[in-house]
Write a protein that holds these residues in place. Structure first.
Motif, mmCIF file in Angstrom:
data_model
loop_
_atom_site.group_PDB
_atom_site.id
_atom_site.type_symbol
_atom_site.label_atom_id
_atom_site.label_comp_id
_atom_site.label_asym_id
_atom_site.label_seq_id
_atom_site.Cartn_x
_atom_site.Cartn_y
_atom_site.Cartn_z
ATOM 1 N N GLU A 75 81.045 45.392 -0.641
ATOM 2 C CA GLU A 75 80.404 44.578 0.386
ATOM 3 C C GLU A 75 80.269 43.265 0.148
ATOM 4 O O GLU A 75 80.480 42.543 1.074
ATOM 5 N N ARG A 79 81.663 40.442 2.774
ATOM 6 C CA ARG A 79 80.840 39.332 3.481
ATOM 7 C C ARG A 79 81.435 37.748 3.440
ATOM 8 O O ARG A 79 81.473 37.222 4.465
ATOM 9 N N VAL A 98 83.670 48.572 4.773
ATOM 10 C CA VAL A 98 83.651 49.052 3.415
ATOM 11 C C VAL A 98 84.207 50.384 3.548
ATOM 12 O O VAL A 98 83.914 50.836 4.262
#
Length: 223
Positions: A75, A79, A98
């Motif tokens: 994750e 981002r 994800v």
């Protein structure tokens, strides 16, 4: 065939890499990324799944006519990818998610191309991951990999074996042999080997292409 790489440990390793990944590996992996994208574009592109999209460093290099879907186990890496998509207005990126590479949440035959750069040596179950690539790529489509392939003999093989325990803590296996990919494609229904091209400067990495035979049943149906 799973081995001693663990999914959670890999995710944690790449979470640590996320803030500095582009700085550390951007130039190192650039030629392989460019080669993979050129191979994708040579197919005609279309709907493309990039597995292990990471920070999205390759996303701006695809033609804007492609529709891009990116998945990664980390994750924090994603981002960074999302920030890149917004900053560079990459409106052809449809999904960043994800996802476990062995459990892709996409229909059979959904993608024109599946591309994975520096991924197969960093997943706990390479063969299961490749099975998923074969499932989601359409008949006539391609699976394109760029990956380190372990040496078959000599000093590099000895070094890779010695380095392996540390490398696993960092999130990958350096001694991955070509034989595993060769065995997989021999057993994968409807999948054919197209090409393996060593990448400069020293040929430690290879650009590898598999194709799903037009008219072939899905992997699940064949089983």
């Amino acid at each position: 065939m799973a081995d001693d790489l663990d999914r959670d440990k890999v995710a944690k390793a790449y979470a640590r890499w996320a803030p500095i990944y582009d700085m550390v590996f951007g130039q190192v992996f650039e030629r392989g990324r460019k080669a993979a994208i050129a191979a994708v574009e040579a197919t005609g592109g279309g709907r493309i799944l990039e597995v292990g999209v990471g920070t999205g460093i390759s996303l701006p290099d695809y033609r804007r006519t492609n529709r891009l879907f990116g998945v990664d186990i980390s994750e924090p890496m994603l981002r960074k990818a999302q920030e890149r998509v917004v900053a560079q207005k990459l409106d052809n990126v449809e999904v960043l998610s994800v996802m476990d590479a062995t459990k892709l949440a996409f229909p059979d035959g959904w993608f024109d191309v599946v591309v994975a750069q520096y991924v197969i040596t960093a997943v706990p179950d390479p063969e299961g991951t490749l099975d998923e690539f074969a499932r989601v790529v359409k008949p006539g489509g391609e699976i394109i990999l760029v990956n380190h392939i372990g040496a078959e003999s000599g000093p590099r093989k000895i070094f890779e074996a010695a380095f392996a325990p540390l490398a696993r803590k960092l999130g990958w296996r350096p001694e991955f042999p070509w034989e595993r990919l060769a065995r997989w494609v021999e057993k994968a229904p409807g999948i054919r080997f197209i090409d393996r091209k060593p990448m400069p400067p020293l040929g430690h990495f290879s650009l590898i292409r598999f194709g799903r035979v037009a008219g072939a049943p899905s992997l699940q149906a064949a089983e």
